[in-house]
Design a protein around this motif. Structure first.
Motif: not given
Length: 389
Positions: A225-235
């Motif tokens: 979940t944290d990894a996906l949020a990180r990737l989302d923030a970076a597009g």
């Protein structure tokens, strides 16, 4: 194998063929026939997905030989196989007696890696089924972590720019979209999703994203979940996911656990080890280094080992696999209102070096691969997806 997510996304599930030794076009065609039919029979399906690994020599020939591509495509159709994703991480000889760090060469600082990946993209565009929305290719996390100085990063960024341009040309020529996914792995320039964000900062977001190997994610103690949020923030999109399980040692001080681990210490593949104590992550580059050598790893808290073990079966106690973390990661990716990926490739490439010995024949191996696919399929159905095959 295909499933439908509640949001309407068709999710493709297949098995990665880097578990199988095939180095040329004729070997790939034979592979499709041998394993396509057996997997379908074991699974009771009309169609089965393969995430085919293309060695560089085979990719070069297929990219330049229409007859060879046609023969491979005919075999795919004849044996009920679907190919939407290809593996372009190992360059060659992945089932040699010793692979270890050779798998990271050539790096993304070298032109050979770019040329190989674009060859694979051209082949994939020709193999995609008509109803597939797009294709994906997984690739290495730039390189092993050292040596990787500023000049190599700069050269890699030039190659990533050329990669995006080449993928655009493939789409213009064929009408098929192919994206490339960089796969974080312990010990590499891109080890974590945070490093993916950093190292791929200049990459074209439309054509380049991330491949999440869920064994690697578990070894690095990353929460999905944290990894996906990180990737989302970076597009950065999750272009591809590899459902895979790591080896987990809850009590490395237990003599039984150390004896069991010794049986997984083998010469072909690299088995990085990670241990988390509070916020600190201790690391060793290979299992023998953790067990002994000049700097054995502390045994005061659990270890996670980059040894892909079958997702459906537990190793002998007191070892276990990271199935709990795998379930949590699949739920984060596909258990919500929106599918976070549409390409899944089970990738236990280590069947030949498991302590119990390699499967006795092709059918025994196919039965094991099918059991893994069935386990992942059933997990996805439990998350609300509907099986279409």
């Amino acid at each position: 194998m295909r499933l439908r997510h509640p949001d309407g996304t068709v999710v493709h599930l297949g098995y990665g063929t880097n578990v199988l030794p095939a180095e040329d076009v004729e070997g790939l065609i034979a592979q499709v026939g041998t394993y396509g039919d057996r997997l379908r029979r074991h699974l009771g399906t009309d169609r089965v997905g393969l995430g085919m690994w293309l060695p560089a020599a085979a990719a070069r020939r297929l990219a330049s030989d229409l007859d060879a591509v046609s023969r491979l495509r005919d075999a795919i159709d004849a044996h009920g196989v679907e190919i939407v994703t290809l593996n372009a991480f190992p360059y060659a000889a992945f089932q040699d007696e010793v692979v270890k760090k050779r798998v990271y060469h050539p790096t993304w600082a070298e032109r050979a890696r770019l040329d190989y990946t674009l060859d694979v993209a051209r082949v994939l565009a020709a193999l995609l089924p008509e109803d597939a929305a797009r294709g994906s290719i997984s690739t290495l996390p730039l390189a092993w972590r050292a040596p990787w100085l500023t000049d190599r990063q700069a050269q890699a960024e030039l190659h990533l720019k050329a990669l995006a341009e080449g993928l655009a040309e493939v789409e213009a020529d064929t009408g098929r979209t192919v994206r490339v996914a960089f796969e974080p792995e312990p010990g590499c320039v891109i080890e974590t999703t945070a490093e993916a964000v950093d190292r791929l900062d200049a990459a074209d977001r439309e054509r380049i994203g991330v491949c999440l190997d869920l064994c690697h994610l578990a070894v690095g103690f990353e929460d999905a979940t944290d990894a996906l949020a990180r990737l989302d923030a970076a597009g950065l999109d999750v272009v591809k996911v590899q459902p895979a399980a790591a080896l987990v040692v809850d009590d490395p001080a237990d003599p039984r656990a150390r004896d069991a681990l010794t049986s997984y210490s083998e010469d072909r593949f690299l088995h990085q080890v990670r241990q988390r104590t509070g916020q600190r992550l201790a690391a060793r580059d290979d299992l023998p280094d953790a067990l002994g050598g000049r700097r054995p790893l502390d045994d005061g808290s659990p270890w996670r080992v980059h040894f892909h073990v079958p997702v459906h079966a537990d190793p002998a106690p007191p070892l276990r696999n990271s199935r709990d973390e795998l379930r949590a990661s699949l739920a984060a990716l596909l258990g919500g209102d929106t599918a976070r990926t549409d390409h899944l490739e089970v990738e236990t490439y280590t069947w030949s070096v498991l302590p119990d010995g390699a499967p006795a024949d092709d059918d025994a191996l196919a039965a094991g691969l099918a059991a893994e696919l069935a386990w992942v399929r059933d997990e996805l159905v439990g998350l609300g997806l509907t099986s279409l095959d």
